[in-house]
Design a protein around this motif. Structure first.
Motif, PDB file in Angstrom:
ATOM      1  N   GLU A 178     -22.303  -1.336   8.658  1.00  0.00           N
ATOM      2  CA  GLU A 178     -21.916   0.055   8.409  1.00  0.00           C
ATOM      3  C   GLU A 178     -21.720   0.237   6.913  1.00  0.00           C
ATOM      4  OE1 GLU A 178     -18.444   1.796  10.302  1.00  0.00           O
ATOM      5  OE2 GLU A 178     -18.911   0.738  12.162  1.00  0.00           O
ATOM      6  N   ASN A 215     -18.876  -4.210   7.290  1.00  0.00           N
ATOM      7  CA  ASN A 215     -18.775  -2.747   7.171  1.00  0.00           C
ATOM      8  C   ASN A 215     -18.178  -2.459   5.802  1.00  0.00           C
ATOM      9  OD1 ASN A 215     -19.550  -2.718   9.828  1.00  0.00           O
ATOM     10  ND2 ASN A 215     -17.716  -1.717  10.618  1.00  0.00           N
ATOM     11  N   HIS A 242     -16.055  -1.242  20.486  1.00  0.00           N
ATOM     12  CA  HIS A 242     -15.778  -0.468  19.273  1.00  0.00           C
ATOM     13  C   HIS A 242     -14.500   0.358  19.529  1.00  0.00           C
ATOM     14  CE1 HIS A 242     -17.844   1.202  15.478  1.00  0.00           C
ATOM     15  NE2 HIS A 242     -16.661   1.790  15.518  1.00  0.00           N
ATOM     16  N   TRP A 243     -13.403  -0.358  19.783  1.00  0.00           N
ATOM     17  CA  TRP A 243     -12.047   0.193  19.856  1.00  0.00           C
ATOM     18  C   TRP A 243     -11.631   0.899  21.149  1.00  0.00           C
ATOM     19  CZ3 TRP A 243     -12.373   2.784  14.351  1.00  0.00           C
ATOM     20  CH2 TRP A 243     -12.453   1.774  13.381  1.00  0.00           C
ATOM     21  N   PHE A 292     -20.411  12.395   8.787  1.00  0.00           N
ATOM     22  CA  PHE A 292     -21.017  11.165   8.274  1.00  0.00           C
ATOM     23  C   PHE A 292     -22.520  11.068   8.552  1.00  0.00           C
ATOM     24  CE2 PHE A 292     -16.650   9.532   8.041  1.00  0.00           C
ATOM     25  CZ  PHE A 292     -16.705   8.604   7.012  1.00  0.00           C
ATOM     26  N   TYR A 334     -17.002   0.357   2.945  1.00  0.00           N
ATOM     27  CA  TYR A 334     -16.678   1.721   2.508  1.00  0.00           C
ATOM     28  C   TYR A 334     -15.914   1.745   1.179  1.00  0.00           C
ATOM     29  CZ  TYR A 334     -17.972   3.148   7.199  1.00  0.00           C
ATOM     30  OH  TYR A 334     -18.680   3.363   8.354  1.00  0.00           O
ATOM     31  N   TRP A 338     -11.865   9.676   0.048  1.00  0.00           N
ATOM     32  CA  TRP A 338     -12.032   8.237  -0.211  1.00  0.00           C
ATOM     33  C   TRP A 338     -12.844   8.035  -1.497  1.00  0.00           C
ATOM     34  CZ3 TRP A 338     -14.170   6.104   5.129  1.00  0.00           C
ATOM     35  CH2 TRP A 338     -13.228   6.371   6.129  1.00  0.00           C
ATOM     36  N   ASN A 365     -15.672  -4.689  16.833  1.00  0.00           N
ATOM     37  CA  ASN A 365     -15.777  -3.931  15.585  1.00  0.00           C
ATOM     38  C   ASN A 365     -14.451  -3.921  14.836  1.00  0.00           C
ATOM     39  OD1 ASN A 365     -17.219  -1.920  13.799  1.00  0.00           O
ATOM     40  ND2 ASN A 365     -15.425  -0.703  14.404  1.00  0.00           N
ATOM     41  N   GLU A 366     -14.490  -4.258  13.580  1.00  0.00           N
ATOM     42  CA  GLU A 366     -13.354  -4.134  12.651  1.00  0.00           C
ATOM     43  C   GLU A 366     -11.992  -4.467  13.247  1.00  0.00           C
ATOM     44  OE1 GLU A 366     -13.423  -0.346  10.725  1.00  0.00           O
ATOM     45  OE2 GLU A 366     -15.241  -0.802   9.619  1.00  0.00           O
ATOM     46  N   GLN A 368     -17.819   7.726  19.836  1.00  0.00           N
ATOM     47  CA  GLN A 368     -17.917   8.748  18.793  1.00  0.00           C
ATOM     48  C   GLN A 368     -19.075   9.720  18.993  1.00  0.00           C
ATOM     49  OE1 GLN A 368     -17.271   5.503  15.629  1.00  0.00           O
ATOM     50  NE2 GLN A 368     -16.436   7.321  14.639  1.00  0.00           N
ATOM     51  N   ASN A 393     -20.361  12.563  13.963  1.00  0.00           N
ATOM     52  CA  ASN A 393     -19.660  11.985  15.113  1.00  0.00           C
ATOM     53  C   ASN A 393     -18.172  12.279  15.091  1.00  0.00           C
ATOM     54  OD1 ASN A 393     -18.433   9.742  13.479  1.00  0.00           O
ATOM     55  ND2 ASN A 393     -20.613   9.367  13.126  1.00  0.00           N
ATOM     56  N   GLU A 400     -14.727  11.461  14.412  1.00  0.00           N
ATOM     57  CA  GLU A 400     -14.133  10.514  13.462  1.00  0.00           C
ATOM     58  C   GLU A 400     -12.674  10.207  13.857  1.00  0.00           C
ATOM     59  OE1 GLU A 400     -15.344   8.555  11.312  1.00  0.00           O
ATOM     60  OE2 GLU A 400     -13.553   8.031  10.189  1.00  0.00           O
ATOM     61  N   TRP A 401     -12.509   9.666  15.047  1.00  0.00           N
ATOM     62  CA  TRP A 401     -11.217   9.179  15.537  1.00  0.00           C
ATOM     63  C   TRP A 401     -10.078  10.190  15.340  1.00  0.00           C
ATOM     64  CZ3 TRP A 401     -12.753   5.714  18.702  1.00  0.00           C
ATOM     65  CH2 TRP A 401     -13.854   4.924  18.401  1.00  0.00           C
ATOM     66  N   ASN A 424     -14.559  -5.133   8.470  1.00  0.00           N
ATOM     67  CA  ASN A 424     -14.409  -4.188   7.373  1.00  0.00           C
ATOM     68  C   ASN A 424     -13.940  -4.942   6.127  1.00  0.00           C
ATOM     69  OD1 ASN A 424     -12.907  -2.318   5.573  1.00  0.00           O
ATOM     70  ND2 ASN A 424     -13.531  -0.819   7.094  1.00  0.00           N
ATOM     71  N   TRP A 430     -23.934   4.141   8.135  1.00  0.00           N
ATOM     72  CA  TRP A 430     -23.069   4.926   9.016  1.00  0.00           C
ATOM     73  C   TRP A 430     -23.117   6.360   8.544  1.00  0.00           C
ATOM     74  CZ3 TRP A 430     -20.617   3.869  13.498  1.00  0.00           C
ATOM     75  CH2 TRP A 430     -19.795   4.893  13.996  1.00  0.00           C
TER      76      TRP A 430
HETATM   77  C1  BGC Z   1     -15.604   2.569  11.868  1.00  0.00           C
HETATM   78  C2  BGC Z   1     -16.306   3.809  12.355  1.00  0.00           C
HETATM   79  C3  BGC Z   1     -15.844   5.000  11.529  1.00  0.00           C
HETATM   80  C4  BGC Z   1     -16.213   4.756  10.079  1.00  0.00           C
HETATM   81  C5  BGC Z   1     -15.847   5.878   9.133  1.00  0.00           C
HETATM   82  C6  BGC Z   1     -15.537   2.447  10.363  1.00  0.00           C
HETATM   83  O1  BGC Z   1     -14.314   1.899   9.994  1.00  0.00           O
HETATM   84  O2  BGC Z   1     -16.170   1.427  12.451  1.00  0.00           O
HETATM   85  O3  BGC Z   1     -16.027   3.971  13.714  1.00  0.00           O
HETATM   86  O4  BGC Z   1     -16.360   6.209  11.974  1.00  0.00           O
HETATM   87  O5  BGC Z   1     -15.541   3.615   9.634  1.00  0.00           O
HETATM   88  O6  BGC Z   1     -14.486   6.023   9.061  1.00  0.00           O
END
Ligand code: BGC
Length: 408
Positions: A321, A271, A128-129, A375, A273, A295, A172-173, A10, A364, A366-367, A229, A359
């Motif tokens: 995170e 992690n 990390h993926w 972020f 969120y 979100w 990761n997750e 990222q 970065n 963001e996939w 997560n 985080w």
């Molecule tokens: C991931 C991060 C991602 C963040 C925000 C997490 O699920 O590990 O790579 O950027 O969430 O979406």
């Protein structure tokens, strides 16, 4: 530990792995479907231009952290951070099957050394993926026998890195990865099924356990865990049906994976969120403010979540995170402040909290959403590479200083 996190793909820039290949294939499609995906967001007019360009969806140079890490660490140090979660990119270490790149290894040795020199403890993520393309061609983690390639890479790191790694996150997750890549098919390889999704999850648990054992042999004092997560589920009222839904969601979403690896963790990496509130049998988070990705934000539920996990698993917890997409920096300070209050509440209720790692350190990639969600504690100008410390980061820095002084 008071820290911030990044992940290799990222922020590094210049990566070649299964994700970067997929980004190029998908960029046009992602750009032209931007309105369908983000049109409902209240900030749509602000993100429209960026989100409608194919470049947004290609990681490319990203934040340029691979080359610029010393300068980024200087900022982290000035911000009083005493830990940084970052990682090692497998596709750089082993770009071709069985051929390990000594230069890439040297880079990471210097990278972690440079953090330690500044008094910042590295929390090192091994996966990390993203992975090398050759591993994707073999079917990735769908096949149990492919796990040996991952453990071979991890063994190489453990034996050769030549620097003590105090905290290691193997994967990761796992649940997010399997859902997005193999169930909802929104991320590469975008195929699979419920069965494949479960297969990958179980293979990741197996990979974690193997890595745990092998790293412990080489680095017995390292604290090893993974980043899971977790969401906090709760119901608005005390009716039996929503409470049953809360119970099942917590068991499946939070505990199922940890149960598979519970004896192989020195700490729980969480992690955080999301919290999900049930009204009747439906999740309804409409009462809460949302971040730039839409979100709903409930930072005060971090503590209650950690209490549940700590009561069940009786392990120290590291928040690996937690953060918000917030380009205008309107919510970040509130998010951090509420999170810290909630952590204090958790500690009062017996949770051993190792630290809070926000985080993210930097804006970065963001996939599948690309660069537009922001972020970072530090803003990145992707045209010039310039870093600007956000106001919330200054505030976080002062808070860390104050909490440190209170303890002395
Ligand atoms: C991931 C991060 C991602 C963040 C925000 C997490 O699920 O590990 O790579 O950027 O969430 O979406």
């Amino acid at each position: 530990m008071w820290g911030a996190s990044v992940s290799t793909h990222q922020v590094e820039g210049g990566n070649h792995n299964q994700w970067s290949v997929w980004e190029l294939e998908m960029a046009q499609q992602h750009a032209s479907s931007a309105k369908d995906r983000y049109g409902h967001l209240s900030n749509w007019t602000e993100i429209k231009d960026e989100a409608s360009k194919p470049e947004n969806y290609v990681s490319g140079r990203a934040a340029g952290h691979y080359k610029n890490y010393e300068a980024d660490f200087d900022i982290a140090q000035k911000l009083n951070l005493n830990s940084l979660r970052s990682g090692i990119e497998w596709s750089r270490i082993e770009p071709e099957e069985g051929k390990f790149d000594a230069q890439a290894l040297k880079h990471y040795r210097e990278y972690f050394f440079s953090l330690k020199e500044r008094g910042i403890t590295p929390v090192v993520t091994l996966w990390h993926w993203t992975f090398p393309e050759w591993f994707a061609k073999k079917g990735g983690f769908v096949k149990r026998r492919n796990v040996r390639f991952f453990t071979r890479y991890v063994k190489y790191i453990a034996n050769e890195i030549g620097i003590e790694l105090d905290y290691i996150i193997t994967v990761n997750e796992p649940t997010v990865y399997t859902t997005m890549s193999y169930f909802e098919k929104r991320w590469p390889p975008q195929h699979g099924s419920m069965v494949d999704s479960l297969r990958v999850l179980i293979n990741l648990a197996y990979a974690h356990k193997k890595c745990y054992r092998l790293i412990k042999k080489v680095m017995p004092s390292s604290q090893i865990g993974l980043a899971h997560n977790c969401s906090y589920f709760y119901s608005k009222d005390r009716e039996p049906l929503p409470r049953l839904f809360v119970y099942i969601s917590h068991k499946l979403g939070n505990e199922f994976f940890i149960n598979r690896v519970r004896r192989y963790q020195d700490f729980l990496g969480v992690n955080y969120y999301f919290a999900n509130r049930f009204i009747g049998t439906k999740i309804d988070n409409s009462a809460f403010p949302v971040n730039d990705l839409g979100w709903p934000m409930q930072p005060d539920k971090l503590g209650p979540l950690l209490i549940l996990l700590s009561e069940k698993y009786k392990k120290p917890i590291l928040v690996t995170e937690s953060g918000v997409a917030d380009a205008k920096d309107t919510h970040r300070k509130w998010w951090i402040s509420e999170s810290v209050k909630s952590l204090q509440f958790a500690r009062k209720n017996g949770v051993s909290v190792l630290g809070y790692i926000h985080w993210s350190l930097l804006d970065n990639f963001e996939w599948a959403e690309g660069f537009w969600p922001r972020f970072g504690l530090i803003e990145v100008d992707y045209n010039t590479g310039k870093r600007t410390v956000r106001k919330s980061a200054q505030w976080y820095s002062a808070l860390i200083k104050k909490l440190g002084a209170d303890r002395e």
